[in-house]
Motif scaffolding. Structure first.
Motif, PDB file in Angstrom:
ATOM      1  N   ASP A   1       0.836  -1.210   0.000  1.00 30.76           N
ATOM      2  CA  ASP A   1       0.000   0.000   0.000  1.00 30.76           C
ATOM      3  C   ASP A   1       0.869   1.259   0.000  1.00 30.76           C
ATOM      4  N   ALA A   2       1.961   1.199   0.749  1.00 27.04           N
ATOM      5  CA  ALA A   2       2.836   2.379   0.826  1.00 27.04           C
ATOM      6  C   ALA A   2       3.459   2.684  -0.532  1.00 27.04           C
ATOM      7  N   ALA A   3       3.656   1.641  -1.341  1.00 26.18           N
ATOM      8  CA  ALA A   3       4.285   1.828  -2.659  1.00 26.18           C
ATOM      9  C   ALA A   3       3.250   2.098  -3.749  1.00 26.18           C
ATOM     10  N   ASP A   4       1.964   2.066  -3.379  1.00 23.77           N
ATOM     11  CA  ASP A   4       0.893   2.177  -4.372  1.00 23.77           C
ATOM     12  C   ASP A   4       0.612   3.648  -4.691  1.00 23.77           C
ATOM     13  N   THR A   5       0.867   4.050  -5.919  1.00 29.19           N
ATOM     14  CA  THR A   5       0.668   5.458  -6.289  1.00 29.19           C
ATOM     15  C   THR A   5      -0.817   5.833  -6.367  1.00 29.19           C
ATOM     16  N   LEU A   6      -1.701   4.850  -6.381  1.00 31.81           N
ATOM     17  CA  LEU A   6      -3.144   5.146  -6.436  1.00 31.81           C
ATOM     18  C   LEU A   6      -3.805   5.069  -5.060  1.00 31.81           C
ATOM     19  N   ALA A   7      -3.007   4.827  -4.023  1.00 32.35           N
ATOM     20  CA  ALA A   7      -3.575   4.562  -2.698  1.00 32.35           C
ATOM     21  C   ALA A   7      -4.467   5.700  -2.195  1.00 32.35           C
ATOM     22  N   SER A   8      -4.138   6.930  -2.581  1.00 30.72           N
ATOM     23  CA  SER A   8      -4.898   8.065  -2.043  1.00 30.72           C
ATOM     24  C   SER A   8      -6.332   8.109  -2.563  1.00 30.72           C
ATOM     25  N   TYR A   9      -6.624   7.431  -3.658  1.00 35.88           N
ATOM     26  CA  TYR A   9      -7.992   7.455  -4.198  1.00 35.88           C
ATOM     27  C   TYR A   9      -9.001   6.809  -3.253  1.00 35.88           C
ATOM     28  N   ARG A  10      -8.521   5.944  -2.390  1.00 38.12           N
ATOM     29  CA  ARG A  10      -9.408   5.324  -1.391  1.00 38.12           C
ATOM     30  C   ARG A  10     -10.172   6.385  -0.594  1.00 38.12           C
ATOM     31  N   ASP A  11      -9.498   7.482  -0.304  1.00 37.82           N
ATOM     32  CA  ASP A  11     -10.123   8.553   0.479  1.00 37.82           C
ATOM     33  C   ASP A  11     -11.196   9.306  -0.288  1.00 37.82           C
ATOM     34  N   ARG A  12     -11.302   9.064  -1.549  1.00 39.30           N
ATOM     35  CA  ARG A  12     -12.319   9.780  -2.344  1.00 39.30           C
ATOM     36  C   ARG A  12     -13.655   9.028  -2.331  1.00 39.30           C
TER      37      ARG A  12
ATOM     38  N   ASP B   1     -21.547  -6.917 -24.134  1.00 38.43           N
ATOM     39  CA  ASP B   1     -22.111  -6.317 -22.939  1.00 38.43           C
ATOM     40  C   ASP B   1     -20.950  -6.116 -21.965  1.00 38.43           C
ATOM     41  N   LEU B   2     -20.644  -4.870 -21.700  1.00 37.27           N
ATOM     42  CA  LEU B   2     -19.443  -4.543 -20.922  1.00 37.27           C
ATOM     43  C   LEU B   2     -19.747  -4.229 -19.462  1.00 37.27           C
ATOM     44  N   ALA B   3     -20.875  -4.731 -18.965  1.00 38.70           N
ATOM     45  CA  ALA B   3     -21.263  -4.442 -17.578  1.00 38.70           C
ATOM     46  C   ALA B   3     -20.119  -4.699 -16.597  1.00 38.70           C
ATOM     47  N   HIS B   4     -19.409  -5.811 -16.803  1.00 46.34           N
ATOM     48  CA  HIS B   4     -18.327  -6.173 -15.882  1.00 46.34           C
ATOM     49  C   HIS B   4     -16.945  -5.848 -16.432  1.00 46.34           C
ATOM     50  N   ALA B   5     -16.919  -5.153 -17.547  1.00 42.14           N
ATOM     51  CA  ALA B   5     -15.636  -4.797 -18.153  1.00 42.14           C
ATOM     52  C   ALA B   5     -15.361  -3.301 -18.050  1.00 42.14           C
ATOM     53  N   ALA B   6     -16.391  -2.473 -18.204  1.00 45.60           N
ATOM     54  CA  ALA B   6     -16.193  -1.019 -18.182  1.00 45.60           C
ATOM     55  C   ALA B   6     -15.723  -0.582 -16.796  1.00 45.60           C
ATOM     56  N   GLY B   7     -14.598   0.079 -16.749  1.00 43.82           N
ATOM     57  CA  GLY B   7     -14.037   0.515 -15.478  1.00 43.82           C
ATOM     58  C   GLY B   7     -13.237  -0.564 -14.776  1.00 43.82           C
ATOM     59  N   ASN B   8     -13.208  -1.746 -15.375  1.00 39.95           N
ATOM     60  CA  ASN B   8     -12.476  -2.874 -14.789  1.00 39.95           C
ATOM     61  C   ASN B   8     -11.212  -3.164 -15.602  1.00 39.95           C
ATOM     62  N   VAL B   9     -11.350  -3.177 -16.910  1.00 38.86           N
ATOM     63  CA  VAL B   9     -10.208  -3.473 -17.787  1.00 38.86           C
ATOM     64  C   VAL B   9     -10.128  -2.425 -18.901  1.00 38.86           C
TER      65      VAL B   9
ATOM     66  N   MET C   1      -7.361   4.143 -17.230  1.00 35.40           N
ATOM     67  CA  MET C   1      -7.544   2.699 -17.070  1.00 35.40           C
ATOM     68  C   MET C   1      -6.221   1.938 -17.030  1.00 35.40           C
ATOM     69  N   HIS C   2      -5.177   2.488 -17.634  1.00 34.28           N
ATOM     70  CA  HIS C   2      -3.937   1.702 -17.664  1.00 34.28           C
ATOM     71  C   HIS C   2      -3.260   1.656 -16.299  1.00 34.28           C
ATOM     72  N   ALA C   3      -3.297   2.790 -15.585  1.00 32.34           N
ATOM     73  CA  ALA C   3      -2.745   2.795 -14.225  1.00 32.34           C
ATOM     74  C   ALA C   3      -3.588   1.898 -13.318  1.00 32.34           C
ATOM     75  N   LEU C   4      -4.906   1.978 -13.494  1.00 40.57           N
ATOM     76  CA  LEU C   4      -5.782   1.136 -12.677  1.00 40.57           C
ATOM     77  C   LEU C   4      -5.521  -0.340 -12.937  1.00 40.57           C
ATOM     78  N   ARG C   5      -5.335  -0.650 -14.197  1.00 42.97           N
ATOM     79  CA  ARG C   5      -5.136  -2.048 -14.573  1.00 42.97           C
ATOM     80  C   ARG C   5      -3.840  -2.607 -13.978  1.00 42.97           C
ATOM     81  N   GLU C   6      -2.830  -1.768 -13.952  1.00 38.99           N
ATOM     82  CA  GLU C   6      -1.553  -2.218 -13.390  1.00 38.99           C
ATOM     83  C   GLU C   6      -1.717  -2.614 -11.923  1.00 38.99           C
ATOM     84  N   LYS C   7      -2.391  -1.748 -11.174  1.00 41.56           N
ATOM     85  CA  LYS C   7      -2.636  -2.073  -9.764  1.00 41.56           C
ATOM     86  C   LYS C   7      -3.575  -3.276  -9.655  1.00 41.56           C
ATOM     87  N   SER C   8      -4.585  -3.298 -10.513  1.00 42.58           N
ATOM     88  CA  SER C   8      -5.586  -4.356 -10.458  1.00 42.58           C
ATOM     89  C   SER C   8      -4.946  -5.738 -10.601  1.00 42.58           C
TER      90      SER C   8
END
Ligand SMILES: *Cc1c(COP(=O)(O)O)cnc(C)c1O
Length: 432
Positions: A22-33, A226-234, A331-338
């Protein structure tokens, strides 16, 4: 479960290790949003962002602003509101296009998912002669299956004569790419449409959309997702993948609240093609003459021509806030963490299984390229009461009959420590 991810990164099942990720995660601060549901005064461990995403902070204020503008301007709010209602849906063009890899003219936000799927099927399921069949993946979301069946009936067919559900091989949980492509080729000129989920809601399998679209086109047939489970995921590249159409909802990974507005993609080669039939309404009509209120429909030469009704502003407010976050992160930064977070979950589940002897069978593919963040796991010997037991421990997961829990560590707001703590709760529950 497998230990394959250990070759990618040596994971450890300790709080310190999870905290170091978590300390190394550059997206960690988004949790607070985001606002986390509370259980006995503390934030739950939320693993159901694949079902209903969490509320982004700022949504409530955005609603209040819109109520104020309505109170202040009445009908004039169509043009005078801070975010004018007349063109409210246009606010999404750039963000939605970026999200799904499209041109702005190829996307529009309107209605909700199943409605949009039906509208797109009206345009793109046009059986003719021998070409009647719709091919889709095993165990599609029931709403999609009902839509396919009703469209078959609309054309005078019995669903069982034209719906083709592609099942995995005996003893397997997922579809093999070669089997999908071979089936499309084999059915060939009996097909009228290929329509898959981008990510299957049950197994979490991510399908090779570009290859499926190419195989469909080689067989002379349209292809939608149908991208219900893909949009915002990949990450998605619908335009470049040559997908004909797609639709998605915004309340799952896109965190826009229950029943929020749906999204539609139509490839640019179809949007100006008058031969593609579309059901019509005034919001799809040429904007420069819309208020002349003439009797003849003149479609906007973009995906907007599929929209019929004026923008449901109050059903779009949360999406406006949420899509802003996606545009910011990408999405690319999200995907890397994902990929890393999901691999860690897989490792933690394996460790819990080793420690407790509880059998857990992952039915989501092992290969990160064939899954998003969701892992679906058969929990032997338990029924849906497991979900209540976990909820009492502050953990939110969901159950799908007969024996599957779905766990989605969402990279925008879940942490590695969440995953570690989930492991600890599962350990106590399975050790009873
Ligand atoms: C969530 C989901 C739906 C739900 O449809 P709504 O019209 O939004 O109620 C439909 N299809 C799929 C594949 C889903 O994952």
């Amino acid at each position: 479960m497998s230990h394959k991810q250990d070759t990618v990164m040596k994971f450890q099942y300790t709080a310190e290790f999870a905290q170091s990720l978590d300390a190394a995660d550059t997206l960690a601060s988004y949790r607070d949003r985001f606002l986390f549901p509370q259980h006995q005064g503390i934030s739950v461990l939320y693993f159901t962002g694949n079902s209903l995403g969490l509320q982004p902070k700022g949504v409530k204020e955005a609603f209040v602003d819109e109520c104020d503008d309505w109170a202040t301007y009445g009908v004039e709010g169509h043009f005078l509101a801070r975010k004018p209602w007349y063109s409210y849906h246009e606010r999404f063009a750039a963000g939605a296009a970026k999200l799904v890899g499209a041109k702005e003219e190829e996307v529009v936000m309107m209605n909700q998912l199943t409605v949009n799927l039906n509208l797109l099927l009206v345009s793109f399921y046009r059986p003719q002669g021998k070409r009647r069949k719709i091919l889709f993946e095993a165990k599609p979301f029931p709403s999609d299956q009902y839509a396919f069946a009703s469209q078959a009936r609309l054309h005078g067919f019995e669903p069982e004569d034209v719906l083709v559900e592609l099942l995995p091989r005996e003893g397997e949980y997922n579809l093999r790419k070669e089997d999908i492509l071979e089936t499309i080729q084999r059915l060939g000129d009996e097909l009228a449409l290929v329509c898959f989920g981008g990510v299957n809601y049950f197994t979490g399998q991510l399908f090779p959309m570009q290859d499926i679209a190419a195989a469909a086109h080689a067989a002379g047939v349209m292809c939608g997702f149908d991208l219900a489970h893909a949009a915002g995921n990949v990450p998605l590249e619908l335009h470049d993948w040559n997908v004909d159409f797609a639709c998605w909802c915004t309340y799952k990974y896109l965190n826009s609240g229950p029943g929020s507005v749906g999204g539609v993609f139509v490839h640019e080669r179809h949007v100006t093609n008058p031969d593609i039939f579309r059901l019509a309404g005034w919001w799809g009509h040429n904007k420069s003459t819309r208020f002349q209120m003439g009797p003849v429909f003149d479609p906007i030469p973009t995906a907007e021509s599929w929209s019929m009704s004026n923008a449901p502003v109050f059903n779009m407010i949360a999406h406006e806030v949420s899509l802003g976050i996606f545009s910011e992160v990408g999405m690319h930064a999200l995907r890397e963490k994902s990929i890393q977070l999901t691999a860690y979950l897989d490792f933690v589940l394996q460790t819990v299984m080793d420690k407790t002897g509880q059998r857990l069978t992952r039915i989501t593919p092992d290969d990160p390229q064939q899954r998003g963040c969701q892992l679906s796991v058969i929990v032997e010997g338990y029924d849906r009461k497991l979900v209540e037991v976990l909820y009492k421990q502050g953990v939110v997961v969901d159950w799908r009959e007969p024996d599957v829990i779905r766990l989605a560590p969402v990279p925008l707001y879940n942490s590695f420590e969440d995953v570690y703590r989930l492991g600890k709760v599962l350990e106590t529950v399975f050790s009873r």
